[in-house]
Design a protein around this motif. Structure first.
Motif, PDB file in Angstrom:
ATOM      1  N   LEU A   6       0.838  -1.200   0.000  1.00 29.73           N
ATOM      2  CA  LEU A   6       0.000   0.000   0.000  1.00 29.73           C
ATOM      3  C   LEU A   6       0.872   1.248   0.000  1.00 29.73           C
ATOM      4  CD1 LEU A   6      -2.821   1.416   0.431  1.00 29.73           C
ATOM      5  CD2 LEU A   6      -2.354   1.258   2.887  1.00 29.73           C
ATOM      6  N   ALA A  38      -1.303   3.992   8.830  1.00 26.00           N
ATOM      7  CA  ALA A  38      -0.206   3.224   8.250  1.00 26.00           C
ATOM      8  C   ALA A  38       0.393   2.261   9.274  1.00 26.00           C
ATOM      9  CB  ALA A  38       0.870   4.184   7.731  1.00 26.00           C
ATOM     10  N   ARG A  42       0.436  -1.981   9.107  1.00 31.35           N
ATOM     11  CA  ARG A  42       1.647  -2.802   9.196  1.00 31.35           C
ATOM     12  C   ARG A  42       1.444  -3.979  10.135  1.00 31.35           C
ATOM     13  NH1 ARG A  42       5.682  -0.360  11.790  1.00 31.35           N
ATOM     14  NH2 ARG A  42       7.228  -1.842  11.065  1.00 31.35           N
ATOM     15  N   THR A  48       3.402  -0.969   4.008  1.00 33.43           N
ATOM     16  CA  THR A  48       2.859   0.375   3.815  1.00 33.43           C
ATOM     17  C   THR A  48       3.973   1.395   3.698  1.00 33.43           C
ATOM     18  OG1 THR A  48       0.937  -0.258   5.159  1.00 33.43           O
ATOM     19  CG2 THR A  48       1.247   2.078   4.736  1.00 33.43           C
TER      20      THR A  48
END
Length: 395
Positions: A6, A38, A42, A48
């Motif tokens: 991402l 974010a 993870r 990310t």
């Protein structure tokens, strides 16, 4: 199995980058929300990377800052360069995300680009990503308030929506349910943020009750109404009430009103203006507060076009949240908050006076707010929800 990848295109800026580049127009709340998103992704197995424009309003000095790599909450962050020159500054930001999207093109079809709000500077990156085969989703935090008519602002807003949303093929995260009307993208999912490690419960047994107003200090966030409420309390206060102490941190056009109020604290409530604080200073101040204020007007343009993410942060810390009754705040906090039903400084003064006179009841409401936020926005729940929405094919 290969981890899903991402990229979050945003303008989240860590303190050291903000100070180095002389950025004064960033949003600390947005930085916290996107970096915590974010971080939690993870933990659920999503690789990310933050692609930050790393910019603020240019000051004309001509100073140039090269692109750099850093970390926010342990998440790799690639900052674009910044040039303090008009026009060139915007052009540089348009270019900033392109190199890394190009370098990762071989993984394009297995990666997702998440746009944190709509921004003109994103458009080149959006369409390059689309051409390279990335999946693209929108995290819509703020709805446009001017769309009708033929003013230049309305035309630009409609063009930005068309250029952004037509490229998105993986739906939209929404800051509140009402934003479902601001985009035709499907599927949609409301996301209110993620709670961190809970703070301590507030007992309201200190000599003073400490209140916090933070962020953008402006009429659009209820600052003028609060200043009027403080004036009212100073003229109609009761000596029996536990003293109130208002702390103001942030920047904005209404800050001068609180600076003026802070020059004469002979009559309560006491007002202290801290100005803009870094993350460490803000976190330290938050831990000392009893009440958190979120006062975007009930009748204002932002009432149903965004969600005040600070209510999650303040309730999670253990503060009693005194908030206007807007957006999805009741969905998240339920009975665990004190609500201001009208944009009325006298009513706001009454709510503040009630807190001062009823510390035990205030503490009980604050505990309820903490419980509700931890239930709604826990890292495990938020992480699973985000992964399920963003990567449904591999959950």
């Amino acid at each position: 199995m290969t981890k899903p990848e991402l990229f979050i295109l945003c303008n989240a800026v860590a303190d050291e980058v903000r100070l180095e580049r002389g950025i004064t127009t960033d949003s600390p709340a947005a930085t916290r929300k996107v970096s915590m998103m974010a971080e939690v992704l993870r933990t659920v197995g999503v690789r990310t990377i933050l692609l930050s424009l790393g910019r603020g309003r240019q000051d004309g000095s001509g100073r140039y800052f090269r692109p750099r790599i850093g970390r926010q909450r342990g998440v790799a962050t690639v900052y674009g360069g910044m040039l303090h020159r008009p026009i060139l500054s915007e052009l540089l930001s348009c270019w900033a995300p392109l190199p890394i999207l190009w370098r990762r093109r071989h993984k394009g079809q297995g990666s997702l680009l998440l746009l944190y709000n709509r921004m003109p500077a994103y458009v080149p990156a959006i369409w390059l990503a689309r051409l390279l085969g990335y999946r693209i989703a929108l995290d819509l935090e703020d709805g446009e308030t001017v769309l009708k008519g033929w003013s230049m602002r309305a035309i630009k807003a409609r063009m930005l929506i068309a250029l952004t949303d037509s490229a998105c093929n993986a739906g939209a995260l929404l800051a509140c349910e009402a934003l479902s009307l601001a985009t035709r993208l499907q599927p949609q999912e409301a996301y209110y943020g993620v709670s961190s490690k809970p703070g301590s419960t507030r007992l309201f047994d200190k000599r003073e009750i400490h209140l916090l107003l933070g962020g953008t200090i402006a009429p659009s966030t209820g600052a003028d109404m609060l200043a009027a409420a403080i004036e009212h309390l100073r003229h109609h206060s009761s000596s029996k009430a536990r003293p109130l102490h208002l702390h103001v941190t942030g920047t904005g056009e209404s800050l001068a009103q609180f600076t003026r109020l802070s020059t004469d604290n002979s009559h309560g409530p006491t007002v202290t203006v801290h100005g803009r604080l870094d993350n460490t200073g803000y976190t330290g101040l938050l831990a000392k507060m009893d009440v958190g204020l979120a006062l975007k007007p009930n009748s204002g343009p932002l009432a149903h076009t965004t969600f005040p993410s600070k209510v999650v942060e303040m309730a999670n810390e253990g503060l009693l949240v005194l908030t206007t009754d807007i957006s999805d705040v009741r969905t998240v906090l339920g009975a665990g908050a004190l609500y201001l039903e009208r944009d009325d400084p006298v009513l706001l003064a009454e709510k503040l006076r009630w807190i001062a006179n009823n510390p035990a009841e205030a503490a009980a409401i604050a505990r309820g707010g903490m419980i509700n936020v931890i239930d709604q926005c826990s890292p495990a729940r938020a992480g699973a929800k985000l992964r399920r929405f963003l990567f449904p094919e591999i959950v």
